[in-house]
Design a protein around this motif. Sequence first.
Motif, mmCIF file in Angstrom:
data_model
loop_
_atom_site.group_PDB
_atom_site.id
_atom_site.type_symbol
_atom_site.label_atom_id
_atom_site.label_comp_id
_atom_site.label_asym_id
_atom_site.label_seq_id
_atom_site.Cartn_x
_atom_site.Cartn_y
_atom_site.Cartn_z
ATOM 1 N N VAL A 172 -17.044 41.157 45.455
ATOM 2 C CA VAL A 172 -16.774 40.342 44.279
ATOM 3 C C VAL A 172 -15.549 39.477 44.538
ATOM 4 O O VAL A 172 -14.457 39.986 44.737
ATOM 5 C CB VAL A 172 -16.568 41.217 43.022
ATOM 6 N N SER A 173 -15.762 38.172 44.558
ATOM 7 C CA SER A 173 -14.697 37.191 44.794
ATOM 8 C C SER A 173 -13.887 37.502 46.051
ATOM 9 O O SER A 173 -12.677 37.318 46.092
ATOM 10 C CB SER A 173 -13.778 37.077 43.569
ATOM 11 N N ASP A 174 -14.575 37.963 47.090
ATOM 12 C CA ASP A 174 -13.927 38.266 48.373
ATOM 13 C C ASP A 174 -13.925 37.013 49.226
ATOM 14 O O ASP A 174 -14.938 36.643 49.799
ATOM 15 C CB ASP A 174 -14.654 39.404 49.080
ATOM 16 N N ILE A 175 -12.790 36.365 49.302
ATOM 17 C CA ILE A 175 -12.656 35.097 50.015
ATOM 18 C C ILE A 175 -12.867 35.279 51.516
ATOM 19 O O ILE A 175 -13.360 34.381 52.193
ATOM 20 C CB ILE A 175 -11.292 34.452 49.685
ATOM 21 N N LYS A 176 -12.515 36.466 52.054
ATOM 22 C CA LYS A 176 -12.669 36.694 53.492
ATOM 23 C C LYS A 176 -14.132 36.848 53.887
ATOM 24 O O LYS A 176 -14.475 36.671 55.041
ATOM 25 C CB LYS A 176 -11.884 37.931 53.923
ATOM 26 N N SER A 235 -6.724 37.521 44.261
ATOM 27 C CA SER A 235 -6.438 38.780 44.952
ATOM 28 C C SER A 235 -7.735 39.547 45.131
ATOM 29 O O SER A 235 -8.701 39.318 44.415
ATOM 30 C CB SER A 235 -5.432 39.614 44.172
ATOM 31 N N PRO A 236 -7.783 40.454 46.074
ATOM 32 C CA PRO A 236 -8.986 41.238 46.265
ATOM 33 C C PRO A 236 -9.264 42.096 45.043
ATOM 34 O O PRO A 236 -8.347 42.511 44.354
ATOM 35 C CB PRO A 236 -8.687 42.105 47.479
ATOM 36 N N THR A 237 -10.537 42.354 44.773
ATOM 37 C CA THR A 237 -10.919 43.184 43.644
ATOM 38 C C THR A 237 -11.410 44.529 44.142
ATOM 39 O O THR A 237 -11.452 44.780 45.332
ATOM 40 C CB THR A 237 -12.036 42.487 42.836
#
Length: 151
Positions: free
Chosen positions: A105-109, A98-100
């Motif tokens: 940080v760990s932004d897949i988009k 999920s978005p943080t």
Amino acid sequence: MSLDVIRGGLAELAQNIISRANTDFSLWSKEIAHPDGRTNSHSRLEIREILSRNPKETPESSTGGYISQGMISSVLTRCQTLDSAKDQSGLVLFSSRSPTASSRVSDIKGIDIGKEVHIWEPWSEATIVTTGAQCSMRREKVILCSRFMVK
């Protein structure tokens, strides 16, 4: 079998492990997102090719609506390492649940061709078999990474 045995067994152990992993990830992401947070990643990569996105992007998913609580999104990429003098490339599967709080940080988009991505341990490695030219089979290492920041 009694209900107490089921409750105190494997399901509870799995829930404890998942809770600890979620807490560990949450603490790491808050540390990275903080302005004074560490930025000393274990490795720096440049995205050279996007091989697959899961779930696939649709017009409504470009707004971020496709990421729901608990749903894992992933992007399979071919990356070039920026840390060594050697010209090394390999497969990296970035995943995020999920978005943080921080958009990086760990932004897949945010993963796209040409972007620089910093990754942190722990990550996992797997070996897959791919087919190449003239139906030749070859083994290729894939890094499975959930701790990353797109620069």
